[in-house]
Design a protein around this motif. Structure first.
Motif, PDB file in Angstrom:
ATOM      1  N   ARG A 130      -0.865  -1.645 -12.477  1.00 48.45           N
ATOM      2  CA  ARG A 130      -1.172  -3.037 -12.151  1.00 48.45           C
ATOM      3  C   ARG A 130      -2.221  -3.613 -13.093  1.00 48.45           C
ATOM      4  O   ARG A 130      -2.999  -2.894 -13.722  1.00 48.45           O
ATOM      5  CB  ARG A 130      -1.641  -3.194 -10.709  1.00 48.45           C
ATOM      6  N   ILE A 131      -2.214  -4.970 -13.154  1.00 49.78           N
ATOM      7  CA  ILE A 131      -3.225  -5.775 -13.824  1.00 49.78           C
ATOM      8  C   ILE A 131      -3.670  -6.815 -12.811  1.00 49.78           C
ATOM      9  O   ILE A 131      -2.837  -7.412 -12.117  1.00 49.78           O
ATOM     10  CB  ILE A 131      -2.643  -6.461 -15.072  1.00 49.78           C
ATOM     11  N   PHE A 153      -5.134 -13.112  -8.712  1.00 55.14           N
ATOM     12  CA  PHE A 153      -3.879 -12.965  -9.449  1.00 55.14           C
ATOM     13  C   PHE A 153      -3.614 -11.487  -9.725  1.00 55.14           C
ATOM     14  O   PHE A 153      -4.519 -10.738 -10.092  1.00 55.14           O
ATOM     15  CB  PHE A 153      -3.958 -13.733 -10.770  1.00 55.14           C
ATOM     16  N   GLU A 154      -2.346 -11.081  -9.576  1.00 51.05           N
ATOM     17  CA  GLU A 154      -2.026  -9.669  -9.747  1.00 51.05           C
ATOM     18  C   GLU A 154      -0.607  -9.500 -10.278  1.00 51.05           C
ATOM     19  O   GLU A 154       0.321 -10.207  -9.890  1.00 51.05           O
ATOM     20  CB  GLU A 154      -2.155  -8.921  -8.422  1.00 51.05           C
ATOM     21  N   MET A 155      -0.449  -8.522 -11.163  1.00 52.91           N
ATOM     22  CA  MET A 155       0.848  -8.076 -11.643  1.00 52.91           C
ATOM     23  C   MET A 155       0.987  -6.605 -11.270  1.00 52.91           C
ATOM     24  O   MET A 155       0.184  -5.774 -11.686  1.00 52.91           O
ATOM     25  CB  MET A 155       0.935  -8.235 -13.159  1.00 52.91           C
ATOM     26  N   GLN A 156       1.989  -6.274 -10.477  1.00 52.72           N
ATOM     27  CA  GLN A 156       2.251  -4.898 -10.101  1.00 52.72           C
ATOM     28  C   GLN A 156       3.428  -4.360 -10.909  1.00 52.72           C
ATOM     29  O   GLN A 156       4.476  -5.016 -11.013  1.00 52.72           O
ATOM     30  CB  GLN A 156       2.559  -4.803  -8.610  1.00 52.72           C
ATOM     31  N   ILE A 157       3.246  -3.192 -11.485  1.00 51.82           N
ATOM     32  CA  ILE A 157       4.286  -2.535 -12.282  1.00 51.82           C
ATOM     33  C   ILE A 157       4.948  -1.494 -11.394  1.00 51.82           C
ATOM     34  O   ILE A 157       4.416  -0.411 -11.164  1.00 51.82           O
ATOM     35  CB  ILE A 157       3.674  -1.902 -13.537  1.00 51.82           C
ATOM     36  N   LEU A 158       6.100  -1.826 -10.843  1.00 56.16           N
ATOM     37  CA  LEU A 158       6.767  -0.962  -9.880  1.00 56.16           C
ATOM     38  C   LEU A 158       7.596   0.128 -10.565  1.00 56.16           C
ATOM     39  O   LEU A 158       7.782   1.203 -10.008  1.00 56.16           O
ATOM     40  CB  LEU A 158       7.651  -1.802  -8.962  1.00 56.16           C
ATOM     41  N   SER A 159       8.084  -0.168 -11.752  1.00 54.24           N
ATOM     42  CA  SER A 159       8.840   0.804 -12.549  1.00 54.24           C
ATOM     43  C   SER A 159       9.009   0.211 -13.940  1.00 54.24           C
ATOM     44  O   SER A 159       8.486  -0.873 -14.233  1.00 54.24           O
ATOM     45  CB  SER A 159      10.207   1.099 -11.919  1.00 54.24           C
ATOM     46  N   LEU A 185     -16.247  -6.201 -13.387  1.00 57.48           N
ATOM     47  CA  LEU A 185     -17.431  -5.825 -12.624  1.00 57.48           C
ATOM     48  C   LEU A 185     -17.134  -5.969 -11.138  1.00 57.48           C
ATOM     49  O   LEU A 185     -16.516  -6.953 -10.722  1.00 57.48           O
ATOM     50  CB  LEU A 185     -18.626  -6.721 -12.986  1.00 57.48           C
ATOM     51  N   GLY A 186     -17.565  -5.002 -10.338  1.00 60.51           N
ATOM     52  CA  GLY A 186     -17.427  -5.098  -8.893  1.00 60.51           C
ATOM     53  C   GLY A 186     -16.004  -5.216  -8.403  1.00 60.51           C
ATOM     54  O   GLY A 186     -15.763  -5.782  -7.333  1.00 60.51           O
ATOM     55  N   GLY A 187     -15.054  -4.712  -9.171  1.00 58.43           N
ATOM     56  CA  GLY A 187     -13.661  -4.757  -8.736  1.00 58.43           C
ATOM     57  C   GLY A 187     -13.028  -6.134  -8.795  1.00 58.43           C
ATOM     58  O   GLY A 187     -11.962  -6.343  -8.212  1.00 58.43           O
ATOM     59  N   MET A 188     -13.656  -7.071  -9.526  1.00 58.86           N
ATOM     60  CA  MET A 188     -13.102  -8.421  -9.593  1.00 58.86           C
ATOM     61  C   MET A 188     -11.890  -8.518 -10.514  1.00 58.86           C
ATOM     62  O   MET A 188     -11.040  -9.393 -10.335  1.00 58.86           O
ATOM     63  CB  MET A 188     -14.174  -9.405 -10.057  1.00 58.86           C
ATOM     64  N   ALA A 189     -11.822  -7.650 -11.496  1.00 58.54           N
ATOM     65  CA  ALA A 189     -10.710  -7.684 -12.447  1.00 58.54           C
ATOM     66  C   ALA A 189     -10.578  -6.318 -13.094  1.00 58.54           C
ATOM     67  O   ALA A 189     -11.529  -5.532 -13.110  1.00 58.54           O
ATOM     68  CB  ALA A 189     -10.949  -8.762 -13.504  1.00 58.54           C
ATOM     69  N   GLY A 190      -9.401  -6.049 -13.638  1.00 54.27           N
ATOM     70  CA  GLY A 190      -9.202  -4.778 -14.322  1.00 54.27           C
ATOM     71  C   GLY A 190      -7.732  -4.447 -14.446  1.00 54.27           C
ATOM     72  O   GLY A 190      -6.855  -5.300 -14.258  1.00 54.27           O
ATOM     73  N   TYR A 191      -7.462  -3.193 -14.738  1.00 56.33           N
ATOM     74  CA  TYR A 191      -6.083  -2.762 -14.924  1.00 56.33           C
ATOM     75  C   TYR A 191      -5.999  -1.257 -14.707  1.00 56.33           C
ATOM     76  O   TYR A 191      -6.956  -0.505 -14.918  1.00 56.33           O
ATOM     77  CB  TYR A 191      -5.565  -3.142 -16.308  1.00 56.33           C
ATOM     78  N   GLU A 192      -4.832  -0.852 -14.241  1.00 50.58           N
ATOM     79  CA  GLU A 192      -4.498   0.551 -14.033  1.00 50.58           C
ATOM     80  C   GLU A 192      -3.097   0.770 -14.589  1.00 50.58           C
ATOM     81  O   GLU A 192      -2.473  -0.163 -15.110  1.00 50.58           O
ATOM     82  CB  GLU A 192      -4.554   0.885 -12.534  1.00 50.58           C
ATOM     83  N   ASP A 193      -2.584   1.980 -14.477  1.00 55.47           N
ATOM     84  CA  ASP A 193      -1.237   2.239 -14.992  1.00 55.47           C
ATOM     85  C   ASP A 193      -0.185   1.378 -14.310  1.00 55.47           C
ATOM     86  O   ASP A 193       0.829   1.037 -14.919  1.00 55.47           O
ATOM     87  CB  ASP A 193      -0.873   3.717 -14.813  1.00 55.47           C
TER      88      ASP A 193
END
Length: 348
Positions: A103-104, A109-115, A93-101
């Motif tokens: 990143r999580i 806290f964040e995990m970026q998927i660079l490749s 909600l409100g951009g507090m958490a989520g995931y995309e292709d």
């Protein structure tokens, strides 16, 4: 045709696709992706770390499908034998958490998927006691567990399974902060584990039931071999079922799933936490075809009290291992879940 064969046939067309499968999967109810590692600072200090991203999807149909995103984060100062943790739980909600292709994220806290083979993980909890920003790069050798990545956790109950892969030996650099001390990380090896299960979430996820427990360990040996051993208990009274995966230095993978193929037993006296009063078996002897590991923690005080996020208390920490027969050593991480008393609410 038994239930396991039926299940495997129904899943036989599944294949991992990277980097897409590094992110979360909206069609599944329960998922976690985490990193653990042994890393070295420019100062000479050694550290271990855990950064775990969870996702749980509740559902009573198409009208109500909330997702929650807990995160567990810990750093162990292996040189001085000190351990600090942080955690959060956010809604989408409100951009507090989520995931995309690519990143999580959840809170700070964040995990970026660079490749397919590169990641950036960042943790900056509000407590400011611990933080990290790490760049991780793999060698392209992702390790699937079970047939085509379908990992059966129990032969007695084939409904207990997950899609499961690991990414061992991620070369690691970056920075961290531990109790006010800033460190430059110049080298290290990280291990990524990613599992998802429960196609429907209209009921409590099977793997998340509070009665279940497991003892999990990943090891990277000094000869280039990678190991996962998993000792699963469906309930406190159930006899353990033990599974394993081994990839040799040449890349050949062996799965151990038949009863008594692996012996994984605690040795010595359990260690009892002063904070939670839970006793954990921290020393293990693992016998597998062709070898044996004697596993010990680098230090005992690496418990994680996740009461305010997942309501789970477990032990997860950096370990070392020796094979007295083949005269080789290994480093890795051990997780012990299911040693606390059961709660009314489900647990990861």
């Amino acid at each position: 045709m038994n239930r396991i064969k039926v299940l495997l046939l129904s899943l036989c067309f599944f294949h991992f696709s990277f980097p897409k499968d590094h992110s979360f999967h909206p069609d599944f109810g329960l998922e976690w992706c985490y990193f653990v590692g042994h890393i070295q600072a420019e100062s000479g200090n050694r550290y271990g770390y855990e950064l775990s991203f969870f996702r749980l999807k509740f559902s009573d149909g198409e009208d109500w499908n909330p997702e929650v995103f807990p995160v567990h984060f810990a750093i162990s100062d292996l040189s001085k034998k000190r351990h600090q943790t942080a955690q959060t739980i956010k809604r989408n909600l409100g951009g507090m958490a989520g995931y995309e292709d690519n990143r999580i994220f959840s809170g700070e806290f964040e995990m970026q998927i660079l490749s397919k083979d590169r990641f950036r993980i960042q943790a900056n909890p509000k407590s400011k006691e611990i933080a990290l920003s790490l760049e991780l790069e793999g060698n392209g050798k992702i390790l699937s567990h079970g047939k085509d990545g379908v990992s059966i956790k129990s032969k007695r109950n084939p409904n207990i399974f997950s899609y499961y892969y690991s990414y061992p030996r991620l070369k690691t650099k970056g920075r961290l902060s531990f109790l006010g001390k800033e460190e430059i990380i110049v080298s290290g090896d990280s291990w990524m584990d990613h599992e998802w299960s429960e196609k429907t979430s209209k009921q409590v996820p099977t793997l998340a039931k509070g009665q279940s427990g497991w003892d999990w360990i990943c090891l990277m040996d000094d000869k280039g071999g990678d190991y996962v051993f998993f000792r699963f208990r469906e309930s406190p009274t159930a006899s353990p079922e033990i599974f394993g995966t081994y990839r040799d230095p040449k890349g050949n993978v062996t799965y151990w799933s038949e009863p008594k193929t692996i012996q994984m037993e605690p040795i010595g006296h359990p260690w009892k936490s002063k904070e939670t009063k839970i006793a954990y078996p921290l020393q293990w002897r693992i016998k597998y075809p062709g070898g044996e590991w004697n596993v010990v923690p680098i230090f005992n005080e690496q418990e994680f009290d996740g009461s305010v996020s997942t309501q789970t208390i477990y032990w997860e920490g950096a370990v070392e291992a020796k094979d007295p027969n083949q005269k080789k050593s290994a480093k890795g991480y051990l997780e012990l879940k299911g040693y606390q008393k059961s709660k009314a609410w489900w647990e990861f």
